[in-house]
Design an enzyme around this catalytic site. Structure first.
Site, mmCIF file in Angstrom:
data_model
loop_
_atom_site.group_PDB
_atom_site.id
_atom_site.type_symbol
_atom_site.label_atom_id
_atom_site.label_comp_id
_atom_site.label_asym_id
_atom_site.label_seq_id
_atom_site.Cartn_x
_atom_site.Cartn_y
_atom_site.Cartn_z
ATOM 1 N N ARG A 164 -1.789 -3.735 -0.011
ATOM 2 C CA ARG A 164 -1.408 -2.987 -1.028
ATOM 3 C C ARG A 164 -2.840 -2.853 -2.187
ATOM 4 N NH1 ARG A 164 1.888 -1.977 1.968
ATOM 5 N NH2 ARG A 164 3.996 -1.670 1.534
ATOM 6 N N SER A 238 8.944 0.009 -3.667
ATOM 7 C CA SER A 238 8.704 -1.466 -3.941
ATOM 8 C C SER A 238 8.189 -1.564 -5.389
ATOM 9 C CB SER A 238 8.037 -2.336 -3.078
ATOM 10 O OG SER A 238 8.686 -2.083 -1.912
ATOM 11 N N GLU A 338 3.368 -3.885 -8.245
ATOM 12 C CA GLU A 338 2.855 -2.834 -7.363
ATOM 13 C C GLU A 338 2.474 -1.650 -7.863
ATOM 14 O OE1 GLU A 338 4.099 0.006 -4.226
ATOM 15 O OE2 GLU A 338 4.137 -1.661 -2.916
HETATM 16 P P1 FAD Z 1 0.470 8.721 -7.371
HETATM 17 O O1 FAD Z 1 1.902 8.323 -7.702
HETATM 18 O O2 FAD Z 1 0.322 10.190 -7.826
HETATM 19 O O3 FAD Z 1 -0.691 7.959 -7.821
HETATM 20 C C1 FAD Z 1 -0.841 6.557 -7.622
HETATM 21 C C2 FAD Z 1 -2.067 6.138 -8.042
HETATM 22 O O4 FAD Z 1 -3.311 6.789 -7.306
HETATM 23 C C3 FAD Z 1 -2.489 6.438 -9.524
HETATM 24 O O5 FAD Z 1 -2.925 5.301 -10.220
HETATM 25 C C4 FAD Z 1 -3.304 7.546 -9.488
HETATM 26 O O6 FAD Z 1 -3.966 7.748 -10.623
HETATM 27 C C5 FAD Z 1 -4.156 7.349 -8.234
HETATM 28 N N1 FAD Z 1 -4.474 8.426 -7.537
HETATM 29 C C6 FAD Z 1 -3.560 9.534 -7.084
HETATM 30 N N2 FAD Z 1 -4.311 10.347 -6.248
HETATM 31 C C7 FAD Z 1 -5.861 9.948 -6.506
HETATM 32 C C8 FAD Z 1 -7.023 10.437 -5.764
HETATM 33 N N3 FAD Z 1 -6.797 11.620 -5.109
HETATM 34 N N4 FAD Z 1 -8.043 9.908 -6.128
HETATM 35 C C9 FAD Z 1 -8.118 8.774 -6.915
HETATM 36 N N5 FAD Z 1 -7.023 8.185 -7.314
HETATM 37 C C10 FAD Z 1 -5.641 8.854 -7.112
HETATM 38 N N6 FAD Z 1 4.213 2.776 -0.326
HETATM 39 C C11 FAD Z 1 3.899 2.012 0.807
HETATM 40 O O7 FAD Z 1 2.567 1.618 0.803
HETATM 41 N N7 FAD Z 1 4.718 1.804 1.645
HETATM 42 C C12 FAD Z 1 6.088 2.319 1.717
HETATM 43 O O8 FAD Z 1 6.634 2.049 2.625
HETATM 44 C C13 FAD Z 1 6.378 2.878 0.479
HETATM 45 N N8 FAD Z 1 7.612 3.266 0.475
HETATM 46 C C14 FAD Z 1 8.141 4.231 -0.697
HETATM 47 C C15 FAD Z 1 9.292 4.614 -0.686
HETATM 48 C C16 FAD Z 1 9.778 5.344 -1.921
HETATM 49 C C17 FAD Z 1 11.290 5.612 -2.090
HETATM 50 C C18 FAD Z 1 8.922 5.737 -3.004
HETATM 51 C C19 FAD Z 1 9.331 6.615 -4.056
HETATM 52 C C20 FAD Z 1 7.399 5.181 -3.098
HETATM 53 C C21 FAD Z 1 7.165 4.414 -1.866
HETATM 54 N N9 FAD Z 1 5.937 4.024 -1.521
HETATM 55 C C22 FAD Z 1 5.468 3.077 -0.569
HETATM 56 C C23 FAD Z 1 4.780 4.179 -2.644
HETATM 57 C C24 FAD Z 1 4.043 5.302 -2.801
HETATM 58 O O9 FAD Z 1 4.571 6.258 -1.858
HETATM 59 C C25 FAD Z 1 2.374 5.348 -2.294
HETATM 60 O O10 FAD Z 1 2.127 4.434 -3.221
HETATM 61 C C26 FAD Z 1 1.964 6.858 -2.319
HETATM 62 O O11 FAD Z 1 0.651 6.499 -1.781
HETATM 63 C C27 FAD Z 1 1.724 7.262 -3.709
HETATM 64 O O12 FAD Z 1 1.289 8.635 -3.495
HETATM 65 P P2 FAD Z 1 1.241 9.610 -4.728
HETATM 66 O O13 FAD Z 1 0.334 10.887 -4.236
HETATM 67 O O14 FAD Z 1 2.547 9.949 -5.138
HETATM 68 O O15 FAD Z 1 0.333 8.733 -5.760
HETATM 69 N N1 EPU Z 2 15.502 -9.016 1.440
HETATM 70 C C1 EPU Z 2 16.384 -9.535 0.908
HETATM 71 N N2 EPU Z 2 17.020 -8.800 -0.071
HETATM 72 C C2 EPU Z 2 16.762 -7.553 -0.678
HETATM 73 C C3 EPU Z 2 15.756 -6.896 0.186
HETATM 74 C C4 EPU Z 2 14.918 -7.555 1.156
HETATM 75 O O1 EPU Z 2 17.061 -10.721 1.241
HETATM 76 O O2 EPU Z 2 17.545 -6.983 -1.388
HETATM 77 C C5 EPU Z 2 14.638 -9.534 2.705
HETATM 78 C C6 EPU Z 2 15.324 -9.548 3.955
HETATM 79 O O3 EPU Z 2 15.558 -10.678 4.578
HETATM 80 C C7 EPU Z 2 14.728 -8.399 4.548
HETATM 81 C C8 EPU Z 2 13.109 -8.809 4.149
HETATM 82 O O4 EPU Z 2 13.527 -9.076 2.739
HETATM 83 O O5 EPU Z 2 14.685 -8.671 6.061
HETATM 84 C C9 EPU Z 2 11.990 -7.654 3.992
HETATM 85 O O6 EPU Z 2 12.829 -6.647 3.658
HETATM 86 P P1 EPU Z 2 12.317 -5.203 3.831
HETATM 87 O O7 EPU Z 2 12.457 -4.904 5.476
HETATM 88 O O8 EPU Z 2 13.175 -4.063 3.225
HETATM 89 O O9 EPU Z 2 10.788 -5.072 3.527
HETATM 90 P P2 EPU Z 2 10.307 -5.262 2.101
HETATM 91 O O10 EPU Z 2 9.301 -6.541 2.263
HETATM 92 O O11 EPU Z 2 11.138 -5.566 0.899
HETATM 93 C C10 EPU Z 2 8.026 -4.098 2.551
HETATM 94 C C11 EPU Z 2 7.298 -3.037 1.820
HETATM 95 C C12 EPU Z 2 7.855 -1.691 1.769
HETATM 96 C C13 EPU Z 2 7.867 -1.189 3.171
HETATM 97 C C14 EPU Z 2 8.611 -2.288 4.138
HETATM 98 C C15 EPU Z 2 8.804 -1.945 5.510
HETATM 99 C C16 EPU Z 2 6.019 -4.222 0.166
HETATM 100 C C17 EPU Z 2 5.831 -4.559 -1.494
HETATM 101 N N3 EPU Z 2 6.965 -3.399 0.490
HETATM 102 O O12 EPU Z 2 9.227 -4.097 1.950
HETATM 103 O O13 EPU Z 2 6.979 -0.767 1.208
HETATM 104 O O14 EPU Z 2 8.339 0.089 3.137
HETATM 105 O O15 EPU Z 2 8.255 -3.571 3.957
HETATM 106 O O16 EPU Z 2 7.537 -2.237 6.185
HETATM 107 O O17 EPU Z 2 5.239 -4.820 0.834
HETATM 108 C C18 EPU Z 2 6.238 0.448 -1.011
HETATM 109 O O18 EPU Z 2 5.380 -0.577 -1.057
HETATM 110 O O19 EPU Z 2 6.859 0.713 -2.098
HETATM 111 C C19 EPU Z 2 7.270 -0.142 0.020
HETATM 112 C C20 EPU Z 2 8.634 0.423 0.163
#
Ligand code: FAD
Ligand code: EPU
Length: 342
Positions: A164, A238, A338
């Protein structure tokens, strides 16, 4: 070009918190971006680039200009019998790129299906899920250097990707605007089904020889069952990173809390599941009720803070500080946010 004044940011952030910006404009090419940066009405204002707004929390109004990235297009740059290098504009919706690649049989992004947001933000935090990060297939990106308007090409090493993390989230923040990103994908992909419940989901579906489409479908299903849909409940995924601690620190925590969920975190390091720490600290399902709904900690995933309606960014930030303090007190572990706090 259309420059909006005193524009509403609530539709442009997935937490759906209220915020306004002094000016807002969109660009769909490098020429349009250069013109906006040179515009006398904008050039001295603080700039914020926005993709899908799915990883930001607005705790205040933006006093400058919000630049919405709408650079489109998906193109093949190189192709052999084994692999393909595909480039996407920063304004392409991430999931559309993932689906485009899966549909063409190009492997590498399928585990990253359904991550919200746009392509341009993906390198910011090296998006990752289900055992894969973009750094694994990243080829290069092009970004506009704000100081002189030049387009600069970055290799993976130059992006300094980590968990991240990237150069763009640190030293490069506000200095570069990402224009497009290219990935090197495989026509004979190695599948990553070991992480989480992907294999179990494939087994449940009776799939013994999965394709990248099957893996993508499984990931989409798992994500839908675990994570709140931002169209229904405001959130940014997250809220905190999973903390990475030394093996000695992890051993101390495990001695006191034998149930702690931990994974290898690199040489000598252990990654702890922040969701588990937050749940154990008693926050899972926490709901501060407000007339329009309120805010809290998601009932199924304690790592996700949610806006049920009517919350401000300050409400959610305040809750995150309380969560941070209680995890620190109970486990002696400092969580790091994050989400980008504005
Ligand atoms: P924005 O929110 O618009 O921007 C994020 C940051 O990037 C800001 O600081 C912005 O200024 C900067 N930025 C945006 N575009 C540019 C550009 N072109 N050039 C320079 N800077 C820029 N993230 C994960 O890694 N893994 C996950 O599994 C994951 N699951 C998610 C699930 C949900 C339900 C949600 C809501 C979010 C999740 N995220 C996850 C976080 C998010 O999806 C990612 O961080 C994604 O890349 C953000 O994209 P965005 O276009 O919405 O960025
Ligand atoms: N867990 C709990 N309680 C909870 C949630 C999680 O006990 O309420 C424990 C469980 O044991 C579970 C483990 O944590 O098995 C891991 O949970 P999960 O698989 O949901 O993944 P995470 O570590 O919580 C990360 C990323 C997610 C990504 C998933 C799947 C980060 C900060 N988050 O979540 O990314 O989708 O793994 O790979 O690394 C994001 O960055 O926004 C994001 C959603």
């Amino acid at each position: 070009m259309d420059i909006q004044r005193d524009a509403d940011l609530q539709p442009f952030n997935t937490f759906h918190v209220p915020a306004r910006t002094f000016r807002m404009a969109a660009f769909s090419s490098v020429e349009e971006l250069r013109a906006l940066l040179a515009d006398p009405a904008l050039k001295d204002l603080p700039r914020l680039v926005l993709g899908g707004g799915s990883n930001v929390l607005f705790t205040r109004d933006w006093p400058g200009v919000v630049l919405r990235n709408e650079v489109g297009g998906i193109a093949v740059l190189e192709e052999t019998a084994e692999e393909v290098v595909v480039r996407a504009g920063a304004g392409v919706v991430w999931h559309e790129l993932a689906m485009h690649c899966v549909g063409h049989g190009w492997g590498g992004l399928e585990n990253l299906s359904l991550i919200p947001g746009k392509v341009g933000a993906a390198p910011m935090q090296n998006i990752g899920a289900y055992g894969v990060e973009i750094k694994d297939t990243f080829d290069h990106l092009r970004a506009l250097r704000v100081s002189d308007g030049e387009v600069v090409r970055f290799t993976a090493a130059e992006c300094r990707f980590g968990y991240r993390e990237s150069f763009f989230k640190r030293e490069g923040r506000d200095r570069f605007i990402i224009l497009d990103v290219a990935f090197r994908l495989s026509k004979r992909p190695t599948l990553h089904t070991h992480y989480g419940t992907i294999q179990a989901e494939l087994d449940k579906r009776g799939i013994t020889a999965p394709t990248i489409q099957d893996v993508s479908d499984a990931v989409v299903h798992i994500r839908r069952s675990k994570l709140p849909d931002p169209a229904v409940i405001g959130n940014a995924g997250s809220f905190f990173k999973n903390p990475v601690v030394s093996e000695a620190e992890a051993a101390r925590i495990k001695a006191e809390h034998p149930g702690v969920v931990a994974y290898p975190g690199g040489p000598g390091l252990v990654k702890l599941a922040a969701g588990w720490l937050i749940e154990q600290a008693g926050w899972k399902g926490f709901h501060e009720v407000l007339p329009a709904g309120g805010f809290g900690v998601h009932k199924d995933q304690a790592l996700v803070l949610v806006n049920h309606g009517g919350a401000t960014g300050a409400d959610i930030y305040g809750l995150s500080s309380r969560v941070l303090a209680s995890v620190q007190e109970k486990f002696g572990v400092e969580l790091e946010r994050e989400v980008n706090i504005i």
